[in-house]
Write a protein that holds these residues in place. Structure first.
Motif, PDB file in Angstrom:
ATOM      1  N   THR A 198     -17.267   6.194 -25.863  1.00  0.00           N
ATOM      2  CA  THR A 198     -17.640   6.318 -24.855  1.00  0.00           C
ATOM      3  C   THR A 198     -18.491   4.907 -24.471  1.00  0.00           C
ATOM      4  O   THR A 198     -18.902   4.871 -22.838  1.00  0.00           O
ATOM      5  N   SER A 199     -18.874   4.402 -24.970  1.00  0.00           N
ATOM      6  CA  SER A 199     -19.576   2.889 -24.742  1.00  0.00           C
ATOM      7  C   SER A 199     -18.959   1.723 -24.395  1.00  0.00           C
ATOM      8  O   SER A 199     -17.960   1.610 -25.033  1.00  0.00           O
ATOM      9  N   PRO A 200     -19.022   0.943 -23.475  1.00  0.00           N
ATOM     10  CA  PRO A 200     -18.818  -0.013 -23.436  1.00  0.00           C
ATOM     11  C   PRO A 200     -18.696  -1.078 -24.458  1.00  0.00           C
ATOM     12  O   PRO A 200     -19.315  -1.001 -25.303  1.00  0.00           O
ATOM     13  N   PRO A 201     -17.681  -1.687 -25.103  1.00  0.00           N
ATOM     14  CA  PRO A 201     -17.472  -2.425 -25.963  1.00  0.00           C
ATOM     15  C   PRO A 201     -18.420  -4.091 -25.720  1.00  0.00           C
ATOM     16  O   PRO A 201     -18.513  -4.221 -24.558  1.00  0.00           O
ATOM     17  N   ASP A 202     -19.494  -4.738 -26.458  1.00  0.00           N
ATOM     18  CA  ASP A 202     -20.159  -5.845 -26.118  1.00  0.00           C
ATOM     19  C   ASP A 202     -18.250  -7.163 -25.699  1.00  0.00           C
ATOM     20  O   ASP A 202     -17.971  -7.431 -26.103  1.00  0.00           O
ATOM     21  N   VAL A 203     -18.666  -7.589 -24.098  1.00  0.00           N
ATOM     22  CA  VAL A 203     -17.946  -8.677 -23.533  1.00  0.00           C
ATOM     23  C   VAL A 203     -18.319  -9.734 -24.626  1.00  0.00           C
ATOM     24  O   VAL A 203     -17.303 -10.324 -24.752  1.00  0.00           O
ATOM     25  N   GLY A 204     -19.772 -10.137 -25.372  1.00  0.00           N
ATOM     26  CA  GLY A 204     -19.409 -11.592 -25.757  1.00  0.00           C
ATOM     27  C   GLY A 204     -18.867 -11.500 -26.893  1.00  0.00           C
ATOM     28  O   GLY A 204     -17.482 -12.194 -26.997  1.00  0.00           O
ATOM     29  N   ALA A 205     -18.810 -10.543 -27.761  1.00  0.00           N
ATOM     30  CA  ALA A 205     -18.205  -9.947 -29.435  1.00  0.00           C
ATOM     31  C   ALA A 205     -16.584 -10.216 -28.957  1.00  0.00           C
ATOM     32  O   ALA A 205     -15.717 -10.972 -29.822  1.00  0.00           O
ATOM     33  N   MET A 206     -16.703  -9.655 -27.213  1.00  0.00           N
ATOM     34  CA  MET A 206     -14.973  -9.188 -27.856  1.00  0.00           C
ATOM     35  C   MET A 206     -13.910 -10.635 -27.190  1.00  0.00           C
ATOM     36  O   MET A 206     -13.078 -10.733 -27.451  1.00  0.00           O
ATOM     37  N   VAL A 207     -15.148 -11.268 -26.613  1.00  0.00           N
ATOM     38  CA  VAL A 207     -14.510 -12.956 -25.996  1.00  0.00           C
ATOM     39  C   VAL A 207     -14.254 -13.739 -26.929  1.00  0.00           C
ATOM     40  O   VAL A 207     -13.493 -14.602 -27.476  1.00  0.00           O
ATOM     41  N   ASN A 208     -15.472 -13.551 -27.830  1.00  0.00           N
ATOM     42  CA  ASN A 208     -15.771 -14.910 -29.224  1.00  0.00           C
ATOM     43  C   ASN A 208     -14.123 -14.378 -30.355  1.00  0.00           C
ATOM     44  O   ASN A 208     -13.738 -15.658 -31.009  1.00  0.00           O
ATOM     45  N   TYR A 209     -13.894 -13.410 -30.493  1.00  0.00           N
ATOM     46  CA  TYR A 209     -13.419 -12.911 -30.826  1.00  0.00           C
ATOM     47  C   TYR A 209     -12.095 -13.310 -30.128  1.00  0.00           C
ATOM     48  O   TYR A 209     -10.785 -13.402 -31.648  1.00  0.00           O
TER      49      TYR A 209
ATOM     50  N   ALA B 129      -0.860  -5.179 -28.877  1.00  0.00           N
ATOM     51  CA  ALA B 129      -1.795  -3.945 -28.694  1.00  0.00           C
ATOM     52  C   ALA B 129      -2.111  -3.991 -29.793  1.00  0.00           C
ATOM     53  O   ALA B 129      -3.713  -3.355 -29.721  1.00  0.00           O
ATOM     54  N   ASN B 130      -1.957  -4.553 -30.766  1.00  0.00           N
ATOM     55  CA  ASN B 130      -2.793  -4.625 -32.059  1.00  0.00           C
ATOM     56  C   ASN B 130      -3.184  -5.576 -32.047  1.00  0.00           C
ATOM     57  O   ASN B 130      -4.513  -5.787 -32.205  1.00  0.00           O
ATOM     58  N   PHE B 131      -3.266  -6.591 -31.051  1.00  0.00           N
ATOM     59  CA  PHE B 131      -4.892  -7.928 -30.630  1.00  0.00           C
ATOM     60  C   PHE B 131      -5.664  -7.179 -29.960  1.00  0.00           C
ATOM     61  O   PHE B 131      -6.426  -7.561 -30.123  1.00  0.00           O
ATOM     62  N   ALA B 132      -5.122  -7.004 -29.289  1.00  0.00           N
ATOM     63  CA  ALA B 132      -6.143  -5.705 -28.118  1.00  0.00           C
ATOM     64  C   ALA B 132      -6.928  -4.869 -28.722  1.00  0.00           C
ATOM     65  O   ALA B 132      -8.437  -4.606 -28.651  1.00  0.00           O
ATOM     66  N   SER B 133      -6.793  -4.169 -29.986  1.00  0.00           N
ATOM     67  CA  SER B 133      -7.044  -2.931 -30.129  1.00  0.00           C
ATOM     68  C   SER B 133      -8.424  -4.249 -31.414  1.00  0.00           C
ATOM     69  O   SER B 133      -9.821  -3.286 -31.080  1.00  0.00           O
ATOM     70  N   GLN B 134      -7.939  -4.998 -31.559  1.00  0.00           N
ATOM     71  CA  GLN B 134      -9.042  -5.608 -32.683  1.00  0.00           C
ATOM     72  C   GLN B 134      -9.284  -6.466 -31.844  1.00  0.00           C
ATOM     73  O   GLN B 134     -10.707  -6.491 -32.082  1.00  0.00           O
ATOM     74  N   VAL B 135     -10.092  -6.842 -30.282  1.00  0.00           N
ATOM     75  CA  VAL B 135     -10.989  -7.428 -29.711  1.00  0.00           C
ATOM     76  C   VAL B 135     -11.741  -6.315 -29.166  1.00  0.00           C
ATOM     77  O   VAL B 135     -12.798  -6.706 -29.591  1.00  0.00           O
ATOM     78  N   LEU B 136     -11.094  -4.907 -29.421  1.00  0.00           N
ATOM     79  CA  LEU B 136     -11.825  -4.139 -29.063  1.00  0.00           C
ATOM     80  C   LEU B 136     -13.214  -3.710 -30.114  1.00  0.00           C
ATOM     81  O   LEU B 136     -14.195  -2.869 -30.138  1.00  0.00           O
ATOM     82  N   ARG B 137     -11.677  -3.662 -31.138  1.00  0.00           N
ATOM     83  CA  ARG B 137     -13.650  -3.072 -32.382  1.00  0.00           C
ATOM     84  C   ARG B 137     -14.533  -4.419 -32.820  1.00  0.00           C
ATOM     85  O   ARG B 137     -15.031  -3.557 -32.715  1.00  0.00           O
TER      86      ARG B 137
END
Length: 396
Positions: free
Chosen positions: A215-226, A255-263
């Motif tokens: 329920t917490s938004p993922p960190d944008v910087g970490a998402m973009v970097n990945y 979708a597999n990649f988008a999930s990794q980005v969220l992770r």
């Protein structure tokens, strides 16, 4: 063949290159030259094939920045036709390409029964765009190509056709969860869309925060970097070694990649045993189930994500870094009500255009205008978008 053993060729395009001459030269050979020693012996000179593809790809890259290139329609390859169509569309959209430089990998080349040579080639093109600033990460566009070459009696190869291989595996109609109810986003670019800002207007209605883990938004910087790390060189392809080995590699990895980005952004696994449940989200569920559908299937993933810390996005041109753009554009270029694909927004240009990254096929920080124009050039004339933005009521 591994990355370390593949022959690689860096092609740098300089504005003003005589593209018309190169295109004509590359494609002027006709089938009358097919009865060659190469055809008779079924032997291919890989170096000569690579050199021919180099010359051809250099001319193809030049087309992106040279709208005045004089090319006879009858000599165009399929790939050249697409480049010219997308280029002209991007110019109309206000996102013209400033430079294009390609890296070519010859995977294999074989002689066909008719004496032509069929080359399997991986091409990764790095783009810069006018009006987007030197500090912005470049765009990377990668595809597999099937290139047909003719050869004359002197052993000179020439490209006759170039077809981009489709690696995207679209969802079957109705391959959706029971609680599937995506809300369509507008794709109209107008004054009502404050491009690149993320819209929290009256159309952005919060949903229940289920499940509890994310329920917490993922960190944008970490998402973009990945996302940029795993879509840029040396990971700018769709082979197994272009992926993070901690996760499964599938036939279709959007979708597999988008999930990794969220992770990577901090979302926790939501473990369970039923892969079809939209309450679970993990690359490896408990027991023998493997990955959850919410991890590997775009329609299931949408349903999971929208029940977490993401909201409906009213207009795709309002997307910001960290947002997700889901799309329905198949089968056969016609939306059928089932989400086929997902892209991660990794930046917004100085001109307000969202830029997206994805896998299968590999794209890194590509302007949304380029993605849409390419889809249209492929015959995807019916496109429906379902955008999701990170929770506006929480820090972005």
């Amino acid at each position: 063949m591994s990355k370390t053993t593949m022959a690689r060729l860096k092609i740098v395009v300089v504005r003003g290159l005589g593209a018309a001459t190169l295109v004509t030269t590359a494609l002027a050979v006709t089938p009358q030259f097919l009865t060659s020693a190469v055809a008779a012996n079924s032997v291919v000179d890989d170096d000569a094939v690579l050199a021919a593809v180099e010359e051809y790809q250099s001319s193809l890259d030049a087309l992106w920045t040279d709208p005045d290139t004089a090319t006879t329609a009858s000599l165009l390859t399929s790939a050249q036709s697409v480049v010219m169509e997308v280029r002209d569309g991007m110019n109309e959209d206000g996102t013209p390409v400033a430079s294009a430089a390609s890296e070519v990998t010859l995977l294999q080349a074989t002689v066909q029964d008719d004496g032509t040579v069929l080359a399997e080639v991986s091409i990764s093109t790095t783009f810069t765009y006018e009006g987007m600033g030197d500090s912005e990460a470049p765009g990377v566009w990668s595809d597999r190509h099937s290139i047909q070459l003719t050869v004359d009696d002197a052993g000179n190869y020439s490209v006759a056709e170039d077809v981009v291989e489709s690696t995207e595996v679209v969802a079957g109609t109705g391959d959706v969860p029971d609680d599937y109810a995506p809300e369509r986003s507008s794709d109209t670019r107008s004054s009502s869309a404050s491009m690149g800002g993320g819209s929290a207007g009256s159309t952005a209605v919060p949903v229940a925060f289920v499940p509890a883990y994310n329920t917490s938004p993922p960190d944008v910087g970490a998402m973009v970097n990945y996302a940029l790390t795993w879509t840029s060189s040396p990971n700018d392809g769709d082979d197994e070694d272009d992926f993070n080995s901690e996760y499964p590699v599938l036939n279709n990895n959007c979708a597999n990649f988008a999930s990794q980005v969220l992770r990577a952004g901090g979302w926790e696994y939501d473990q369970g045993i039923n892969p079809w449940s939209t309450s679970f989200w993990a690359p490896n569920l408990w027991g023998p189930a493997g990955a959850s559908r919410t991890w590997v299937n775009s329609a299931y993933q949408y349903t999971y994500v929208v029940n977490g810390s993401y909201f409906y996005l009213d207009n795709i041109w309002n997307a910001s870094a960290g947002d997700l753009l889901y799309v329905d554009w198949d089968p056969d270029g016609v939306a059928d009500g089932t989400i086929d694909h997902v892209m991660v927004v990794t930046s917004v240009s100085l001109t307000g255009v969202p830029r997206v990254s994805q896998k299968t096929p590999n794209r890194s920080n590509i302007p949304l205008t380029q993605s849409i124009r390419n889809a249209e050039a492929q015959g995807k004339t019916s496109i429906v978008w379902y955008g999701l933005q990170r929770d506006e009521m929480l820090p972005r």
